[in-house]
Write a protein that holds these residues in place. Structure first.
Motif, PDB file in Angstrom:
ATOM      1  N   THR A 139      27.407 -25.298 -83.787  1.00 46.56           N
ATOM      2  CA  THR A 139      27.147 -26.507 -83.009  1.00 46.56           C
ATOM      3  C   THR A 139      28.410 -27.015 -82.326  1.00 46.56           C
ATOM      4  OG1 THR A 139      25.430 -27.080 -84.610  1.00 46.56           O
ATOM      5  CG2 THR A 139      26.154 -28.813 -83.122  1.00 46.56           C
ATOM      6  N   SER A 140      29.524 -27.060 -83.044  1.00 43.45           N
ATOM      7  CA  SER A 140      30.781 -27.534 -82.459  1.00 43.45           C
ATOM      8  C   SER A 140      31.261 -26.599 -81.358  1.00 43.45           C
ATOM      9  CB  SER A 140      31.863 -27.650 -83.533  1.00 43.45           C
ATOM     10  OG  SER A 140      31.507 -28.581 -84.507  1.00 43.45           O
ATOM     11  N   ILE A 141      31.154 -25.314 -81.584  1.00 44.53           N
ATOM     12  CA  ILE A 141      31.589 -24.337 -80.584  1.00 44.53           C
ATOM     13  C   ILE A 141      30.717 -24.442 -79.334  1.00 44.53           C
ATOM     14  CG2 ILE A 141      31.792 -21.870 -80.107  1.00 44.53           C
ATOM     15  CD1 ILE A 141      32.505 -21.534 -83.102  1.00 44.53           C
ATOM     16  N   ASP A 142      29.412 -24.567 -79.521  1.00 43.51           N
ATOM     17  CA  ASP A 142      28.510 -24.716 -78.379  1.00 43.51           C
ATOM     18  C   ASP A 142      28.792 -26.000 -77.604  1.00 43.51           C
ATOM     19  OD1 ASP A 142      27.296 -22.337 -78.965  1.00 43.51           O
ATOM     20  OD2 ASP A 142      25.564 -23.249 -79.970  1.00 43.51           O
ATOM     21  N   ALA A 143      29.095 -27.092 -78.323  1.00 46.27           N
ATOM     22  CA  ALA A 143      29.361 -28.366 -77.662  1.00 46.27           C
ATOM     23  C   ALA A 143      30.599 -28.277 -76.769  1.00 46.27           C
ATOM     24  CB  ALA A 143      29.549 -29.472 -78.702  1.00 46.27           C
ATOM     25  N   VAL A 144      31.677 -27.690 -77.265  1.00 44.58           N
ATOM     26  CA  VAL A 144      32.900 -27.551 -76.466  1.00 44.58           C
ATOM     27  C   VAL A 144      32.649 -26.630 -75.280  1.00 44.58           C
ATOM     28  CG1 VAL A 144      35.268 -26.685 -76.469  1.00 44.58           C
ATOM     29  CG2 VAL A 144      34.451 -28.047 -78.379  1.00 44.58           C
ATOM     30  N   LEU A 145      31.939 -25.550 -75.504  1.00 46.78           N
ATOM     31  CA  LEU A 145      31.646 -24.606 -74.431  1.00 46.78           C
ATOM     32  C   LEU A 145      30.793 -25.250 -73.336  1.00 46.78           C
ATOM     33  CD1 LEU A 145      31.984 -21.685 -73.505  1.00 46.78           C
ATOM     34  CD2 LEU A 145      29.891 -21.147 -74.728  1.00 46.78           C
ATOM     35  N   ILE A 146      29.771 -25.988 -73.716  1.00 53.91           N
ATOM     36  CA  ILE A 146      28.900 -26.637 -72.737  1.00 53.91           C
ATOM     37  C   ILE A 146      29.651 -27.715 -71.969  1.00 53.91           C
ATOM     38  CG2 ILE A 146      26.878 -28.151 -72.533  1.00 53.91           C
ATOM     39  CD1 ILE A 146      25.624 -26.453 -74.787  1.00 53.91           C
ATOM     40  N   MET A 147      30.492 -28.508 -72.653  1.00 52.18           N
ATOM     41  CA  MET A 147      31.272 -29.536 -71.956  1.00 52.18           C
ATOM     42  C   MET A 147      32.234 -28.909 -70.954  1.00 52.18           C
ATOM     43  SD  MET A 147      32.039 -32.586 -74.687  1.00 52.18           S
ATOM     44  CE  MET A 147      33.190 -31.631 -75.623  1.00 52.18           C
ATOM     45  N   THR A 148      32.883 -27.818 -71.337  1.00 54.66           N
ATOM     46  CA  THR A 148      33.816 -27.153 -70.435  1.00 54.66           C
ATOM     47  C   THR A 148      33.098 -26.560 -69.237  1.00 54.66           C
ATOM     48  OG1 THR A 148      35.276 -26.623 -72.287  1.00 54.66           O
ATOM     49  CG2 THR A 148      35.581 -25.368 -70.267  1.00 54.66           C
ATOM     50  N   LEU A 149      32.004 -25.858 -69.474  1.00 53.36           N
ATOM     51  CA  LEU A 149      31.236 -25.279 -68.371  1.00 53.36           C
ATOM     52  C   LEU A 149      30.649 -26.365 -67.474  1.00 53.36           C
ATOM     53  CD1 LEU A 149      29.432 -22.337 -70.178  1.00 53.36           C
ATOM     54  CD2 LEU A 149      31.366 -22.218 -68.604  1.00 53.36           C
ATOM     55  N   GLY A 150      30.214 -27.463 -68.065  1.00 49.10           N
ATOM     56  CA  GLY A 150      29.695 -28.577 -67.273  1.00 49.10           C
ATOM     57  C   GLY A 150      30.760 -29.197 -66.390  1.00 49.10           C
ATOM     58  N   ALA A 151      31.949 -29.390 -66.944  1.00 48.68           N
ATOM     59  CA  ALA A 151      33.041 -29.962 -66.152  1.00 48.68           C
ATOM     60  C   ALA A 151      33.449 -29.020 -65.026  1.00 48.68           C
ATOM     61  CB  ALA A 151      34.236 -30.258 -67.053  1.00 48.68           C
ATOM     62  N   LEU A 152      33.496 -27.725 -65.307  1.00 51.09           N
ATOM     63  CA  LEU A 152      33.832 -26.764 -64.253  1.00 51.09           C
ATOM     64  C   LEU A 152      32.740 -26.715 -63.194  1.00 51.09           C
ATOM     65  CD1 LEU A 152      35.337 -23.860 -66.342  1.00 51.09           C
ATOM     66  CD2 LEU A 152      36.549 -25.365 -64.780  1.00 51.09           C
ATOM     67  N   GLY A 153      31.495 -26.818 -63.608  1.00 50.65           N
ATOM     68  CA  GLY A 153      30.387 -26.813 -62.654  1.00 50.65           C
ATOM     69  C   GLY A 153      30.399 -28.037 -61.763  1.00 50.65           C
ATOM     70  N   ILE A 154      30.677 -29.196 -62.340  1.00 48.43           N
ATOM     71  CA  ILE A 154      30.747 -30.439 -61.549  1.00 48.43           C
ATOM     72  C   ILE A 154      31.927 -30.357 -60.584  1.00 48.43           C
ATOM     73  CG2 ILE A 154      31.262 -32.901 -61.698  1.00 48.43           C
ATOM     74  CD1 ILE A 154      29.615 -32.916 -64.317  1.00 48.43           C
ATOM     75  N   SER A 155      33.045 -29.848 -61.041  1.00 44.14           N
ATOM     76  CA  SER A 155      34.207 -29.711 -60.174  1.00 44.14           C
ATOM     77  C   SER A 155      33.912 -28.759 -59.008  1.00 44.14           C
ATOM     78  CB  SER A 155      35.397 -29.179 -60.985  1.00 44.14           C
ATOM     79  OG  SER A 155      36.494 -28.947 -60.161  1.00 44.14           O
ATOM     80  N   GLY A 156      33.206 -27.682 -59.285  1.00 45.31           N
ATOM     81  CA  GLY A 156      32.837 -26.753 -58.216  1.00 45.31           C
ATOM     82  C   GLY A 156      31.848 -27.358 -57.244  1.00 45.31           C
ATOM     83  N   ALA A 157      30.878 -28.126 -57.753  1.00 40.98           N
ATOM     84  CA  ALA A 157      29.889 -28.751 -56.893  1.00 40.98           C
ATOM     85  C   ALA A 157      30.535 -29.793 -55.990  1.00 40.98           C
ATOM     86  CB  ALA A 157      28.786 -29.394 -57.740  1.00 40.98           C
ATOM     87  N   VAL A 158      31.490 -30.537 -56.513  1.00 36.28           N
ATOM     88  CA  VAL A 158      32.198 -31.530 -55.700  1.00 36.28           C
ATOM     89  C   VAL A 158      32.926 -30.852 -54.555  1.00 36.28           C
ATOM     90  CG1 VAL A 158      34.128 -33.151 -55.718  1.00 36.28           C
ATOM     91  CG2 VAL A 158      32.401 -33.270 -57.497  1.00 36.28           C
ATOM     92  N   SER A 159      33.575 -29.741 -54.835  1.00 37.55           N
ATOM     93  CA  SER A 159      34.321 -29.062 -53.770  1.00 37.55           C
ATOM     94  C   SER A 159      33.387 -28.416 -52.744  1.00 37.55           C
ATOM     95  CB  SER A 159      35.269 -28.019 -54.355  1.00 37.55           C
ATOM     96  OG  SER A 159      34.550 -26.968 -54.950  1.00 37.55           O
TER      97      SER A 159
END
Length: 65
Positions: free
Chosen positions: A41-61
């Motif tokens: 659960t902890s590993i999935d949470a960190v992975l999802i937060m990181t991928l989400g932040a990278l996805g939002i950053s890519g969408a903004v650009s």
């Protein structure tokens, strides 16, 4: 050493890239969580937060133009 880190985290225009910084911080966080907390659960949470932040950053650009 500091110049190397700055070059790695910067884009072609010598400007710090938020995606690269998020990727590095997310990777470091994932490694730390994997060693400290051994549950999925902890590993999935960190992975999802990181991928989400990278996805939002890519969408903004993409939609910035």
């Amino acid at each position: 050493m500091i110049n190397f880190i700055k070059k790695v985290l910067s884009d072609e225009n010598e400007i710090p890239s938020s995606k690269r910084i998020l990727g590095v911080l997310g990777g470091i966080s994932l490694i730390v969580v994997m060693f400290i907390y051994h549950n999925d659960t902890s590993i999935d949470a960190v992975l999802i937060m990181t991928l989400g932040a990278l996805g939002i950053s890519g969408a903004v650009s993409i939609f910035k133009k």
